[in-house]
Design an enzyme around this catalytic site. Structure first.
Site, PDB file in Angstrom:
ATOM      1  N   CYS A  36       2.323  -4.761   7.012  1.00  0.00           N
ATOM      2  CA  CYS A  36       2.108  -4.596   5.576  1.00  0.00           C
ATOM      3  C   CYS A  36       3.336  -3.942   4.945  1.00  0.00           C
ATOM      4  O   CYS A  36       4.216  -3.439   5.631  1.00  0.00           O
ATOM      5  CB  CYS A  36       0.866  -3.757   5.325  1.00  0.00           C
ATOM      6  SG  CYS A  36      -0.680  -4.588   5.775  1.00  0.00           S
ATOM      7  N   HIS A  93       0.810  -1.218   0.000  1.00  0.00           N
ATOM      8  CA  HIS A  93       0.000   0.000   0.000  1.00  0.00           C
ATOM      9  C   HIS A  93       0.842   1.266   0.000  1.00  0.00           C
ATOM     10  O   HIS A  93       2.020   1.270   0.366  1.00  0.00           O
ATOM     11  CB  HIS A  93      -0.968   0.003   1.193  1.00  0.00           C
ATOM     12  CG  HIS A  93      -0.298   0.120   2.536  1.00  0.00           C
ATOM     13  ND1 HIS A  93      -0.013   1.334   3.117  1.00  0.00           N
ATOM     14  CD2 HIS A  93       0.134  -0.822   3.410  1.00  0.00           C
ATOM     15  CE1 HIS A  93       0.560   1.141   4.301  1.00  0.00           C
ATOM     16  NE2 HIS A  93       0.665  -0.172   4.502  1.00  0.00           N
TER      17      HIS A  93
END
Length: 520
Positions: free
Chosen positions: A430, A411
């Site tokens: 992440c 992301h």
């Protein structure tokens, strides 16, 4: 029609009879060949003891030796089944001793140090000693000794060949068994690969075929044999870096696709690969690890290091397929982050949630006036938190989705300062992208869909939009601390998650020592 039927009736019994004759001939040839075991061995060895050898006598002793050696074999069931199926036919003694195949094989075993592996695992000395006895016409004194030595050599060869083959083709250690957060499809040795080793007609050809040929492997191997020392490391630590990463290269977990995305955690880097070349690379930020200050190193290995104790925020190793992107995403804040961070900040500042664009839900209903809640004493598990799309959204303007059980994705991020740091293990798990828009352009192509994504990322009042990828893109999140770059320079990276030490701990009993490697 009548003539055709007559011919069929006549031909069928003839074909059946012919089949029976051929079958009996084959069986009798096989029986004749096995009944000539003693004569064949005498012819090859000139040792009169073998004149009395019979398949039946050998089989009886072979069974006993198999039973006695079970504890010494790594795959006793498969090896026993192999010889049972073949009526205890001594394939290595009959087909591979006297043409030099067994000696050649033993020499490969002796050079296992070239792969960082301890040659003693493969019993080359014992194999050669037995071969010498067979080639000496007075080496074996009795028929019982003959039967016993045939069985011993067969078992040694079968066991060592399977082990050597498995080590070079699949690695010594299963990453799934030693790592807590390893979710990459990895093929391990099975009965098919083991039987290929046992059924090899030409052993040298087979052994040459299983030698790793990856240029990365060959260059690390060359460095290992050269015995050099990396900058800032001891010779021993350098060697350990090389052998653990050669082991990783032996694992069958590499991308097979022509195009894929790959993230190397210790290098904090993402590459998009196409036909073996990187067509896009960027810095990334990965999850926080247990060894970010590099206090635990391969220079000073401790036995307890082989137990994998991952920090809660470490990015897992995995492979999957990127199937879609979400532009202007909503961040569904995980419970662990909500309770340990969001609620703590909200307790300090009653307007923290509204300033960050975070909505609060209880029992599925949005909570109004969140600034009136005493977050210091509020129950930790009763509320859900979601951050609306905005410039401050922790996921930035886009996230790339792929199926996995760790709830991680690639992301964007508003926290750009992290990309200027050398040590970039800073996220909750992440992978934050240095240039997410460039990745979107590569995976979607420079066309209408990408233009739609770029436009949506720049909207003033953004709405979350999910866009499916027409052709799914493979993604691999890996962990490699030593490799050869495009300039043929060996790169080393700190072991930010301590996974080198975990692997080294499990490999240690299989590894050659410095003297064994230097002797090659």
């Amino acid at each position: 029609m009548i003539l055709s039927a007559t011919l069929k009736k006549t031909a069928l019994p003839v074909l059946i009879a012919l089949f029976c004759v051929l079958t009996l001939t084959f069986q009798s040839c096989k029986k004749k060949s096995r009944s000539d075991l003693g004569a064949e061995l005498f012819k090859k060895t000139q040792n009169k003891i073998f004149k009395d050898a019979t398949p039946e006598g050998l089989a009886e002793v072979f069974k006993q030796v198999l039973e006695t050696n079970k504890a010494k074999m790594d795959n006793p069931k498969l090896i026993t089944a192999f010889y049972e199926k073949n009526d205890y036919d001594p394939v290595f003694v009959m087909d591979h001793i006297f043409n030099g195949d067994v000696d050649i094989t033993a020499s490969y075993f002796e050079k296992a140090g070239q792969h960082g592996l301890d040659p003693r695992m493969f019993k080359a000395d014992q194999i050669k000693q037995l071969v010498t006895k067979f080639k000496d016409k007075k080496g074996i004194k009795t028929i019982d000794e003959a039967y016993h030595d045939i069985a011993e050599l067969e078992i040694l060869m079968a066991n060592s060949l399977i082990n050597y083959s498995g080590a070079l083709q699949f690695g010594m250690v299963s990453p799934r068994k030693i790592y807590s957060r390893y979710f990459t499809a990895t093929k391990r040795p099975d009965s098919t690969s083991m039987m290929q080793a046992l059924n090899a007609g030409n052993l040298k050809t087979y052994l040459d075929s299983i030698q790793p040929k990856d240029p990365q492997y060959l260059m690390l191997q060359k460095a290992l044999l050269a015995g050099g020392t990396a900058q800032g490391m001891t010779k021993e630590e350098t060697q350990r870096y090389l052998v653990v990463n050669m082991e990783r290269l032996r694992w069958k977990n590499k991308p097979t696709q022509n195009e894929y995305v790959i993230v190397n955690i210790p290098d904090y880097r993402l590459d998009v690969m196409e036909n073996g070349k990187s067509i896009l690379d960027m810095k990334v930020v990965v999850g926080e690890g247990r060894n970010m200050d590099n206090t635990t190193t391969l220079a000073d290995y401790d036995e307890s290091d082989k137990i994998d104790r991952p920090f809660s925020r470490e990015t897992p190793q995995l492979n999957s397929m990127i199937h879609s992107v979400q532009v202007n995403p909503v961040w569904n804040i995980p419970q662990s982050i909500a309770s340990k961070e969001i609620m703590v900040e909200a307790a300090k500042d009653p307007y923290y949630l509204s300033n960050k664009g975070i909505d609060v839900y209880r029992n599925g209903k949005k909570v109004e006036d969140t600034e009136t809640i005493d977050w210091a004493s509020a129950p930790k598990d009763k509320y859900e938190f979601k951050q609306r799309p905005s410039d401050d959204n922790s996921l930035g303007k886009i996230k790339f989705l792929f199926n996995n059980n760790s709830s991680v994705y690639l992301h964007d991020t508003p926290a750009k300062s992290g990309f200027s740091k050398t040590m970039r293990a800073l996220s909750h798990g992440c992978v934050r992208l240095g240039d997410p828009q460039a990745l979107a352009k590569v995976v979607f192509g420079d066309g209408p869909t990408y233009e739609k994504i770029a436009k949506a990322m720049n909207e003033d009042n953004p709405e979350p939009t999910t866009i499916g990828l027409p052709k799914k893109m493979p993604v691999y999140i890996t962990y490699v601390t030593c490799w050869v770059d495009s300039n043929n320079t060996i790169q080393y990276r700190p072991d930010v998650y301590g996974l080198d030490n975990v692997l080294y701990g499990h490999l240690q009993k299989f590894l050659a020592n410095t003297d064994q490697i230097a002797a090659l």
